[in-house]
Write an enzyme that holds these catalytic residues in place. Sequence first.
Site, short mmCIF file in Angstrom:
data_model
loop_
_atom_site.label_atom_id
_atom_site.label_comp_id
_atom_site.label_asym_id
_atom_site.label_seq_id
_atom_site.Cartn_x
_atom_site.Cartn_y
_atom_site.Cartn_z
N ARG A 13 0.83 -1.22 0.00
CA ARG A 13 0.00 0.00 0.00
C ARG A 13 0.86 1.26 0.00
O ARG A 13 0.47 2.29 -0.54
CB ARG A 13 -0.97 -0.01 1.19
CG ARG A 13 -0.30 -0.15 2.53
CD ARG A 13 -1.33 -0.32 3.63
NE ARG A 13 -0.75 -0.76 4.86
CZ ARG A 13 -1.08 -0.31 6.06
NH1 ARG A 13 -2.01 0.62 6.19
NH2 ARG A 13 -0.52 -0.78 7.13
N SER A 40 -4.55 4.64 5.92
CA SER A 40 -4.41 3.23 5.54
C SER A 40 -3.98 3.07 4.09
O SER A 40 -3.29 2.13 3.74
CB SER A 40 -5.74 2.50 5.74
OG SER A 40 -6.09 2.48 7.10
N GLU A 61 -18.97 4.52 0.24
CA GLU A 61 -18.23 3.99 -0.91
C GLU A 61 -19.04 4.01 -2.19
O GLU A 61 -18.50 4.20 -3.28
CB GLU A 61 -17.74 2.57 -0.60
CG GLU A 61 -16.69 2.48 0.51
CD GLU A 61 -17.30 2.49 1.91
OE1 GLU A 61 -18.54 2.45 2.03
OE2 GLU A 61 -16.53 2.55 2.89
N PHE A 86 -14.45 -3.10 0.56
CA PHE A 86 -15.35 -1.96 0.33
C PHE A 86 -15.17 -1.39 -1.08
O PHE A 86 -15.96 -0.54 -1.52
CB PHE A 86 -15.10 -0.87 1.39
CG PHE A 86 -15.03 -1.41 2.79
CD1 PHE A 86 -15.94 -2.37 3.21
CD2 PHE A 86 -14.05 -0.97 3.66
CE1 PHE A 86 -15.86 -2.90 4.49
CE2 PHE A 86 -13.98 -1.49 4.95
CZ PHE A 86 -14.88 -2.46 5.37
N HIS A 112 -5.48 -3.76 1.65
CA HIS A 112 -5.95 -4.69 2.68
C HIS A 112 -6.71 -5.88 2.09
O HIS A 112 -7.68 -6.37 2.64
CB HIS A 112 -6.82 -3.97 3.71
CG HIS A 112 -6.07 -2.98 4.55
ND1 HIS A 112 -5.33 -1.96 4.02
CD2 HIS A 112 -5.95 -2.86 5.90
CE1 HIS A 112 -4.78 -1.24 4.99
NE2 HIS A 112 -5.13 -1.77 6.14
N ASP A 120 -8.27 -7.96 12.02
CA ASP A 120 -9.64 -7.46 11.87
C ASP A 120 -10.63 -8.56 11.49
O ASP A 120 -11.83 -8.40 11.69
CB ASP A 120 -9.69 -6.35 10.80
CG ASP A 120 -9.28 -4.99 11.36
OD1 ASP A 120 -9.13 -4.89 12.60
OD2 ASP A 120 -9.11 -4.05 10.58
N ARG A 170 -1.91 -5.04 3.06
CA ARG A 170 -1.59 -4.27 4.26
C ARG A 170 -0.19 -4.52 4.83
O ARG A 170 0.50 -3.56 5.20
CB ARG A 170 -2.63 -4.58 5.34
CG ARG A 170 -2.29 -4.01 6.70
CD ARG A 170 -3.42 -4.25 7.69
NE ARG A 170 -3.11 -3.64 8.97
CZ ARG A 170 -2.73 -4.33 10.05
NH1 ARG A 170 -2.63 -5.65 9.99
NH2 ARG A 170 -2.47 -3.72 11.18
#
Lengths: 317, 281
Positions: A13, A40, A61, A86, A112, A120, A170
Site C-alpha cells: 500500500r 491506511s 463507498e 469496500f 488490505h 480485523d 496491508r
Amino acid sequence: MKTYENQGNKDTRSGFGAGLTELGRTNPNVVALCADLIGSLKMDQFIEENPERFFQIGIAEANMMGIAAGLTIGGKIPFTGTFANFSTGRVYDQIRQSIAYSDKNVKICASHAGLTLGEDGATHQILEDIGLMKMLPGMTVINTCDYNQTKAATIAIAEHKGPVYLRFGRPKVANFTPVDQKFEIGKALHLVDGTDVTIVATGHLVWEALEAAKALNEKGISAEVIDIHTIKPLDAKAILDSVSKTKCIVTAEEHNHLGGLGESVARVLSQHNPTPQEFIATNDTFGESGTPAQLMEKYGLNADAIIKACEKVIKRK
Amino acid sequence: MANTQQLEDITTQVRRDILRMVHKVNSGHPGGSLGCAEFFVSLYSEIMDRKEGFDMDGIGEDLFFLSNGHISPVYYSVLARSGYFPVEELNTFRLLNTRLQGHPTTHEGLPGVRIASGSLGQGMSVALGAAQAKKLNGCNHLIYSLHGDGELQEGQNWEAIMYAAGKNVDNIIATIDLNGQQIDGSTDTVLPMGSIKAKFEAFGWTVLEIEEGNNIEAILKGMAEAKSLTGKGKPVCVLLKTVMGNGIDFMMHTHAWHGKAPNDEQLAIGLAQNPETLGDY
C-alpha cells in the site's frame, strides 16, 4: 538458479501511495478519492501536494464510485482508495453500471486485500474480489506482489484508458522487484527458469513462490516461477510456453480458488494444453482473526504449501 | 428563444414518439416518460446551454444526467428531436443491435448519453462527480440531473445528498420527478418518505418547488429561478410535481402505465389526443 534479494520489507500500500504521489507531480488530470481511510491507503503525500485534486468522500463507498465515474466526464483520471472489500463487494452494482458498463476511466485501488489484513477478521478480509472484478466486461485486474511493483503499476494504470482494479495489501512483505521498473499491463514477469514444474503466482504469494523454488532446488527439483501481476487480461502465452516445457503447474494466490487466478489459468490450459494443475488458494471459506503469518499458514498459502503442491503435481505428470 | 407554443408543439410530438416507441416493441415505460415530457423539452430547448454536436467531456456546456433511466423513451425522443441522432433511429428502440437500449447506456456510443442508468440511485453521485470536474476545469456551466421520487428510496442518494451540501457543490440542479407513483403503487403505500422538501433542506440544499410540473411556463420560470440560485455555496434541488402519463387521458394519475405499453386501440386514442406537429419519425 536465479535468486532475488529482499531489499527490505515494505507494504504494497505504501507503493501505491508513492506511485500516486508521483502521478500527482506528473499528470495534472489525476485526481484521488478516499472513503475515510487516507492513512491506511497512504494517500497523505498526494493530498498535501494536491489538495484541490483530492476528494474526501466520507464513509460512503457507493457515492465514491459514482463521483469517480462522473469525474471522468471532463477528462479527469480518478483513483479511488479504500479496502478491497469496500472497493468491490460493497459497491459491485455501482462499479458494474456507472464504471464498467459505462466504460469510465476509473482506477479502483484496493488495499488490505486477502487474509493478510490480519486481526480485523473475515468482515474485512475479502477473498472473492478478483473473481468479482474479472467477471466485469472491460475491467483490467491487477494484483501486485511488492512495494516496487505496486508503485510502478499505480503509475502505469494512469496511462491505460479504461477501468482498472488494482489490488494490494496491508502487511510489510519482501520488496524484491527492481526499483523504477517499467510496469507492463498484461505481461507476466518471468522470474526463475525451471524445467520440472511451473509456479504461477500473484500478489503476496510471488515471494512465497520464490522461497519455494529455492527449497525445491535444494531437493533437486527445478521450478520455473512466473509472476502474473495482471489476472485480466491474462498472459496466456507465458503460461503455455512454460508448461510446454515443465508439463505441470501450481497456481498460487491469496484468494478463493473459486473465481481466482487458478481458474483463469485452468481455462487457458484446458483449451490449449490440458496440464496437471494444483491450486494454492483458500478453499471456499471466509477468513478469521490472526496474524498474517498465522493465517497464511492455517489456510495453506505459504512457501511450504507451494512446495508440497509442486511435489504432488509433478507426480501427476 | 422559442415561444411557449413552439415548446408545446415539440412536447406533443414527443408524446407521440413515446407512445409509438413503446407500442412497437410492446415494452418500455410510458407513464414516467409522459410525465416528464414538458421538463425534457424545456430543458433541451431552453434551459440548458448546449454546444453543437456531442463529445463525452462536455467542456463549455451544461450537462444533463438521467438517473431514473427507465424513462428512456422521453430521453431518446428529446435527444433525437434536439439533433443528437436521426429521429428515424427511434424506430430501433429496444430492438436487437440498437443504440437505443431499454435503459440508456454509453456502451453503443449513442450521442447525448454520458452514463448508463437503470439500476436506480446512482445518478446523483455521477452528476456530483461531473460537477466537481467542471469546477476543476474552471468551467462555469451547470450540471442538471433528474431522479424519480420512488428512486429516493435507494440509500446511495442520501450519501450523495449529504456530500453535495457538505462539500458545497453549488453548480448542480437536481430535479426530483414528484409524481407520487412507483411500480407497486403510490409512494405513500409502498414506502412513505415523509417530506422530501424537508429532507433536502435538512441536508443543506436550497429547494424550489414547481407545482405545475407539466406546465411549460411554470417549468421555465422555476428552472430560471433555480439557475439564479446556483453558485451560492449550496446545491439546488427542484421538486417537480408531475402527473404520470400526462397528455394521454387514460394513462394519467395512475401507476398502471409505469412499465406497460398501449395496445393498438389505446395507441390510436393516445395519438388522436396528440396530433402530429413536427412529423412522425
